[in-house]
Write a protein that holds these residues in place. Structure first.
Motif, PDB file in Angstrom:
ATOM      1  N   TYR A 174       1.394   3.874   1.624  1.00 43.83           N
ATOM      2  CA  TYR A 174       1.079   4.445   2.929  1.00 43.83           C
ATOM      3  C   TYR A 174       1.439   5.925   3.018  1.00 43.83           C
ATOM      4  CZ  TYR A 174       6.076   3.719   3.582  1.00 43.83           C
ATOM      5  OH  TYR A 174       7.435   3.731   3.416  1.00 43.83           O
ATOM      6  N   TRP A 175       2.416   6.353   2.197  1.00 41.98           N
ATOM      7  CA  TRP A 175       2.881   7.733   2.269  1.00 41.98           C
ATOM      8  C   TRP A 175       1.888   8.731   1.656  1.00 41.98           C
ATOM      9  CZ3 TRP A 175       4.857   3.767  -0.515  1.00 41.98           C
ATOM     10  CH2 TRP A 175       4.722   3.836  -1.900  1.00 41.98           C
ATOM     11  N   THR A 176       0.824   8.196   1.006  1.00 40.71           N
ATOM     12  CA  THR A 176      -0.171   9.076   0.417  1.00 40.71           C
ATOM     13  C   THR A 176      -1.345   9.323   1.355  1.00 40.71           C
ATOM     14  OG1 THR A 176      -1.444   7.271  -0.591  1.00 40.71           O
ATOM     15  CG2 THR A 176       0.395   8.179  -1.859  1.00 40.71           C
ATOM     16  N   GLU A 177      -1.349   8.605   2.479  1.00 41.19           N
ATOM     17  CA  GLU A 177      -2.492   8.726   3.393  1.00 41.19           C
ATOM     18  C   GLU A 177      -2.355   9.940   4.301  1.00 41.19           C
ATOM     19  OE1 GLU A 177      -2.591   5.014   5.423  1.00 41.19           O
ATOM     20  OE2 GLU A 177      -3.114   3.867   3.625  1.00 41.19           O
ATOM     21  N   ASP A 195       0.834  -1.200   0.000  1.00 36.42           N
ATOM     22  CA  ASP A 195       0.000   0.000   0.000  1.00 36.42           C
ATOM     23  C   ASP A 195       0.866   1.247   0.000  1.00 36.42           C
ATOM     24  OD1 ASP A 195      -2.284  -1.550   0.107  1.00 36.42           O
ATOM     25  OD2 ASP A 195      -2.330  -1.548   2.314  1.00 36.42           O
TER      26      ASP A 195
END
Length: 323
Positions: free
Chosen positions: A320-323, A318
């Motif tokens: 995750y750094w875009t969340e 995933d």
């Protein structure tokens, strides 16, 4: 993705000896010739077609060495104006599809073939320009009266067996670049696609990552050949790249097939791998060794070494750094 090998260079060795060697150097897949120009040293159609016991032994042997079959290969000319030559190539291709189905292999690699320029011609005719006008007429005849009817029927045969037909875009064949590949696919069905071999595209001046996007975004890449080419400007500046100099007169040719990494560097091949992943290709990078400047084993081992650093083995996680 995994690194694969078209086993033709090892035709004088047994399949078991070849499998053991490939396993030892980190190869995960094999592409086995079963007719046409690749020959059938490691997979005789007459021996394996409709023989469940022989097929089980073959698969068990490959499983012992952690190898899978990425594709069956039969490269010939089913559009040849000589009826006997065309019939032989057609039989090879249809039986290869049937054998692939029986082996649970989802791909057969091949050529598009090349027709004559008219019904009265006896020699295949590679048309590369629309002028003089008879060449444009010949090209239209090749497509509409020969290739599309043949490949429409062949595509139905492939669909009946649930097998993809992966066509190598090759000079002196009707399909030799991506737009022609897409034309044939659109005229037939989704089982017709590319065995994307960049080596023939490099010397034509085609941008390989862009060509991967062009076909991959249309789900038209069924298999991939890892094969490099080097253009030698000292010759190409004066003779261009349509070079009929024999392949073994290396110093006089404008381009040569090279082992992976000897035509384009590691950064380029990592870009190729990344672009393949972007368009959803997750199959084998099947090395086809045809480098006359090195032995099969040395060229192959150098290619495997580079590609093993370039391929992705895991699925991305995933973001995750875009969340």
């Amino acid at each position: 993705m995994d690194v694969g090998v078209l086993t033709v260079p090892f035709g004088d060795e047994s399949l078991e000896a070849t499998a053991e060697y490939l396993c030892d150097i980190g190869v995960g897949a094999v592409e086995l010739g079963c007719g046409g120009h690749p020959g059938e040293d490691h997979l005789s159609r007459s021996e394996y077609l409709d023989d469940e016991d022989a097929q089980a032994e073959l698969l068990a042997l490959l499983d012992e060495y952690d190898l899978r079959i990425s594709a069956l290969a039969t490269h010939n000319n089913p559009l040849h104006p000589d009826e006997e030559t065309a019939a032989e190539a057609d039989t090879e291709l249809r039986e290869a599809i049937e054998l692939a189905d029986q082996l649970d292999v989802n791909t057969v690699t091949c050529f598009s073939g090349l027709p004559a320029g008219s019904p009265d011609d006896e020699t295949p005719n590679w048309v590369t320009a629309p002028w003089p006008g008879e060449h444009a007429e010949a090209h239209e005849y090749q497509w509409e009266e020969v290739a599309v009817p043949y490949w429409s029927d062949l595509a139905d045969h492939a669909a009946d067996h649930g097998v993809d037909v992966a066509i190598e875009m090759h000079p002196n064949m009707l399909v030799y670049e991506p737009s022609g590949m897409l034309r044939l696919r659109e005229a037939t069905n989704e089982h017709v696609g590319a065995n994307f071999d960049p080596s023939h595209l490099y010397w034509q001046g085609i941008d390989v990552p862009e060509a991967i996007r062009f076909l991959g975004e249309r789900d038209a890449i069924h298999h991939f050949h890892a094969k490099d080419t080097k253009v030698y400007d000292a010759e190409a500046r004066t003779k261009g790249v349509l070079d009929t100099t024999p392949y073994d007169e290396e110093a006089d040719r404008s381009w040569l097939f090279r082992s992976v990494g000897y035509g384009h560097g590691e950064d380029h091949w990592k870009d190729v791998v990344s672009t393949l992943r972007m368009v959803g290709y997750d199959g084998a990078l099947s090395i086809e060794h045809e480098d006359s400047l090195t032995s099969s084993r040395e060229g192959l081992e150098k290619a495997v070494d580079l590609l093993r650093r370039a391929v992705f083995r895991d699925q991305p996680g995933d973001a995750y750094w875009t969340e």
